[in-house]
Design an enzyme around this catalytic site. Structure first.
Site, PDB file in Angstrom:
ATOM      1  NE  ARG A  92      -7.960   8.927   8.855  1.00 52.68           N
ATOM      2  CZ  ARG A  92      -7.551   7.995   7.974  1.00 52.68           C
ATOM      3  NH1 ARG A  92      -8.440   7.248   7.350  1.00 52.68           N
ATOM      4  NH2 ARG A  92      -6.272   7.813   7.753  1.00 52.68           N
ATOM      5  CD  GLU A 104     -11.752   4.088  12.439  1.00 55.09           C
ATOM      6  OE1 GLU A 104     -10.664   3.520  12.169  1.00 55.09           O
ATOM      7  OE2 GLU A 104     -12.362   4.761  11.608  1.00 55.09           O
ATOM      8  CG  HIS A 142     -10.384   2.213   8.823  1.00 58.27           C
ATOM      9  ND1 HIS A 142     -10.050   3.323   9.540  1.00 58.27           N
ATOM     10  CD2 HIS A 142      -9.844   2.406   7.600  1.00 58.27           C
ATOM     11  CE1 HIS A 142      -9.330   4.146   8.793  1.00 58.27           C
ATOM     12  NE2 HIS A 142      -9.195   3.602   7.598  1.00 58.27           N
TER      13      HIS A 142
HETATM   14  C1  8YV Z   1      -5.620   2.078   6.216  1.00 62.92           C
HETATM   15  C2  8YV Z   1      -6.148   4.544   5.779  1.00 62.92           C
HETATM   16  O1  8YV Z   1      -6.730   1.456   6.782  1.00 62.92           O
HETATM   17  O2  8YV Z   1      -4.808   5.205   3.955  1.00 62.92           O
HETATM   18  C3  8YV Z   1      -5.274   5.495   5.033  1.00 62.92           C
HETATM   19  O3  8YV Z   1      -5.068   6.583   5.560  1.00 62.92           O
HETATM   20  O4  8YV Z   1      -6.843   4.918   6.654  1.00 62.92           O
HETATM   21  C4  8YV Z   1      -6.229   3.136   5.378  1.00 62.92           C
HETATM   22  O5  8YV Z   1      -5.944   2.926   4.068  1.00 62.92           O
HETATM   23  C5  8YV Z   1      -4.689   2.303   7.345  1.00 62.92           C
HETATM   24  O6  8YV Z   1      -3.613   3.071   7.013  1.00 62.92           O
HETATM   25  C6  8YV Z   1      -4.207   0.949   7.896  1.00 62.92           C
HETATM   26  O7  8YV Z   1      -3.105   0.449   7.216  1.00 62.92           O
END
Ligand code: 8YV
Length: 311
Positions: A230, A259, A277
């Site tokens: 993150r 973001e 991302h």
């Molecule tokens: C996805 C994420 O980009 O799993 C997570 O927490 O950040 C990512 O796998 C996000 O959830 C969008 O679907």
């Protein structure tokens, strides 16, 4: 088939998943808090993503909220305390994103260290024929990777780094007995030791700004930072300064503090490689993740246990 419940959908879902959801539920797409008011009393579930979570004010506005299903593993953007207090279960897509995210970490590292982007642009500009080979890049073999956070994703990154003949040590809150990799309980020491510092910790208050100016200084002018965790884990201003001054060698980043509004200073740097991302953003994984959201919601509204509950 009649609708099992009214669901608030936050953030982007693949059309195929929205279609599946709409076969069982009535979907409402989140715009803002003001437009939520008229439908709020009917909403019983939230389907969101790891990146978006549940923006503040939404949970409070939903008196009959029964479940939050996350298309992701990250829950740092969700008020878990409130969910627990209100006994609202939260589901996450456990063990579905691990390999894609770990691949992306290695891809960022290789792109950066092997001058992949520079070399491709060099070829496209016709410089190979006119100027000869571009400058040499840097090898991964025998380099040291320090991994910060050693859950499933951290361990999957370690296996890939070891396949490239890198030496791996990890930092985490506690030693992981399931792994034979050495454990370093001091983050500064790990950063000093490492050629590559890879972040794989969850976001949230506990890891906010964990990688600060001191850690970057310890990583040093030959060290690179890889972040697939993150943006909040890193002091982004300190990182930008370190990259501008060359007090670290480079960074491969898939995640950012704000973001999708990326700090423009990052886009001007030549010692970074950036992705919007993309960790879990493959068709295969997003399909599995999306179906997991559908299945968890179906389980909840048909009185069955959740498939992958966080709690
Ligand atoms: C996805 C994420 O980009 O799993 C997570 O927490 O950040 C990512 O796998 C996000 O959830 C969008 O679907």
């Amino acid at each position: 088939m009649s609708s099992l419940a009214d669901i608030l959908v936050i953030d982007a879902y693949a059309p195929v998943i929205l279609k599946k959801l709409s076969e069982h539920f009535t979907l409402h797409h989140y715009k803002d808090l003001a437009s939520l008011a008229p439908i709020a009393p009917y909403l019983k579930a939230i389907a969101t993503t790891g990146a978006a979570g549940v923006p503040s004010g939404i949970m409070e506005a939903l008196p009959h909220l029964e479940i939050i299903a996350v298309n992701g593993v990250g829950t740092d953007q969700i008020d878990l305390e409130q969910a627990k207090e209100r006994q609202i279960p939260v589901s996450v897509t456990s063990n579905m994103t691990t390999n894609d995210v770990a691949d992306l970490a290695i891809m960022l590292l290789m792109t950066l260290r092997r001058n992949f982007r520079y070399n491709e642009e060099y070829m496209q500009a016709g410089r190979w024929a006119s100027e000869g080979y571009p400058p040499l890049s840097r090898s991964l073999e025998e380099k040291r990777m320090g991994i910060v956070g050693f859950g499933a994703i951290g361990q999957a990154i370690a296996r890939r780094a070891q396949a490239s003949e890198m030496e791996v040590t990890y930092y985490s809150r506690h030693k992981r007995p399931e792994s034979s990799c050495p454990f370093e309980p001091d983050l500064l020491k790990l950063a000093e030791w490492a050629d590559v510092l890879t972040l794989a910790v969850p976001g949230g208050a506990a890891t906010q700004g964990l990688v600060n100016e001191d850690v970057l200084k310890a990583l040093g002018p030959h060290g690179v930072l890889i972040n697939i965790a993150r943006g909040s884990v890193v002091d982004e201003d300190a990182l930008i300064k370190a990259l501008q001054k060359g007090t670290i060698a480079g960074a491969g980043l898939d995640v950012f503090c704000h973001e999708p509004d990326i700090n423009p200073a990052l886009l001007k740097l030549s010692n970074v490689t950036l992705q919007p991302h993309q960790g879990s953003a493959t068709e295969e994984t997003r399909l599995k993740m999306g179906m997991n959201v559908v299945d968890n919601l179906l389980a909840h509204f048909t009185g069955k246990p959740l498939l992958t509950p966080l709690f």
